[in-house]
Design an enzyme around this catalytic site. Structure first.
Site, PDB file in Angstrom:
ATOM      1  N   ARG A  42      19.010  83.824  33.628  1.00 23.76           N
ATOM      2  CA  ARG A  42      18.277  82.890  34.493  1.00 23.76           C
ATOM      3  C   ARG A  42      17.892  83.540  35.823  1.00 23.76           C
ATOM      4  NH1 ARG A  42      20.715  76.807  33.493  1.00 23.76           N
ATOM      5  NH2 ARG A  42      20.421  76.832  31.235  1.00 23.76           N
ATOM      6  N   ASP A 151      17.767  64.154  42.639  1.00 27.87           N
ATOM      7  CA  ASP A 151      18.192  65.376  41.968  1.00 27.87           C
ATOM      8  C   ASP A 151      18.217  66.491  43.004  1.00 27.87           C
ATOM      9  OD1 ASP A 151      18.440  66.160  38.809  1.00 27.87           O
ATOM     10  OD2 ASP A 151      17.903  67.898  40.032  1.00 27.87           O
TER      11      ASP A 151
END
Length: 282
Positions: A42, A151
């Site tokens: 990632r 979020d």
């Protein structure tokens, strides 16, 4: 003639530890050495995007004052944004049959109703909540009923705000919801479906790190925090649940993920009232 194969930069144990420490300090995320390959893949995307060749240079950047913005982007890349409409459907059955009718009665008598989707990812959870409420009360926009969706990842919130989804993302929604609340649409070169404004108008999307201050005013009648704290260590979880209790109205509800539980070490008033479902007494 073969092209030379491009190798991903190597991440040392020390590099991994710096990244893991930042993710834990700033977002409560826990990455053990077993997750090193996941972290490497990632973060490699971040290196490619920034044109950085070596992990050591990336570490130097994110630990410098200039790297503050990149630290946030790094954390976004490490969070898992998996969501689907009406995920863990038993929660929505309970919400439709028991929770919302009581809240609706309060709203029709002039009260305010607030729902919080904490860790809302790309928006399927808050939109599922809003569709459930609208299907029961089509006049909901005239009442004081709102959903807050938060979020940590600002990029995924931008996706959520569009209300645009591919056909594969809505295929498991029951047909009357699909026809009532979605219309064919195009986003750039992609075909998909746009969720109705009646549903979008019920929801406010905000960036929020659960480990930082919660600037919301007032209490929530129901909180959905599902499959979020599973990424935190026990100490962080033990700090968070009492904060959720303080944010919940009397008789308010808390829904957690299928593999999450409120620890027995906690001294909270939440009572377990069903599978991964808790409620405060009056």
């Amino acid at each position: 003639m073969h092209q030379p194969q491009q190798h991903s930069p190597d991440m040392s144990e020390a590099d991994f530890q710096v990244i893991a420490d930042i993710a834990h300090q700033e977002a409560g995320l826990v990455f053990t050495p077993e997750k090193a390959s996941l972290v490497r893949s990632r973060i490699n995307r971040r290196l490619r995007k920034l044109g950085i060749k070596r992990f050591s240079d990336y570490i130097a950047y994110i630990t410098s004052p200039k790297g503050e913005g990149e630290r946030k982007s790094m954390i976004y890349s490490l969070t898992t944004n998996i969501s689907s409409f009406f995920r863990e459907s038993h929660h929505f059955d309970l919400f439709a049959n028991k929770v919302f009718p009581q809240l609706l009665s309060n709203a029709r008598n002039g009260g305010r109703v607030r729902i919080w989707s904490a860790g809302c990812s790309s928006g399927q959870e808050p939109y599922s909540i809003a569709m459930t409420m609208h299907s029961i009360a089509p006049d909901i926009t005239k009442l004081d009923i709102k959903v807050l969706a938060t979020d940590i990842d600002a990029d995924v919130l931008e996706v959520a705000k569009t209300g645009f989804y591919h056909s594969s993302e809505i295929e498991n929604i029951i047909e009357n919801y699909r026809t009532e609340y979605f219309s064919p649409s195009t986003s750039g070169t992609q075909n998909g479906y746009l969720i109705d404004n009646r549903i979008r108008s019920l929801i406010t999307f905000r960036e929020l790190n659960l480990l930082h201050d919660w600037p919301m005013n007032g209490l929530f009648d129901a909180i959905f925090c599902r499959n979020v704290v599973i990424y935190f260590d026990e100490a962080t979880q033990l700090r968070l649940w009492p904060r959720f209790e303080k944010a919940t109205a009397p008789k308010g509800w808390l829904f957690v993920g299928h593999s999450e539980r409120l620890s027995e070490k906690l001294d909270t008033s939440f009572q377990n009232v069903g599978p991964t479902t808790y409620r405060l007494p009056n």
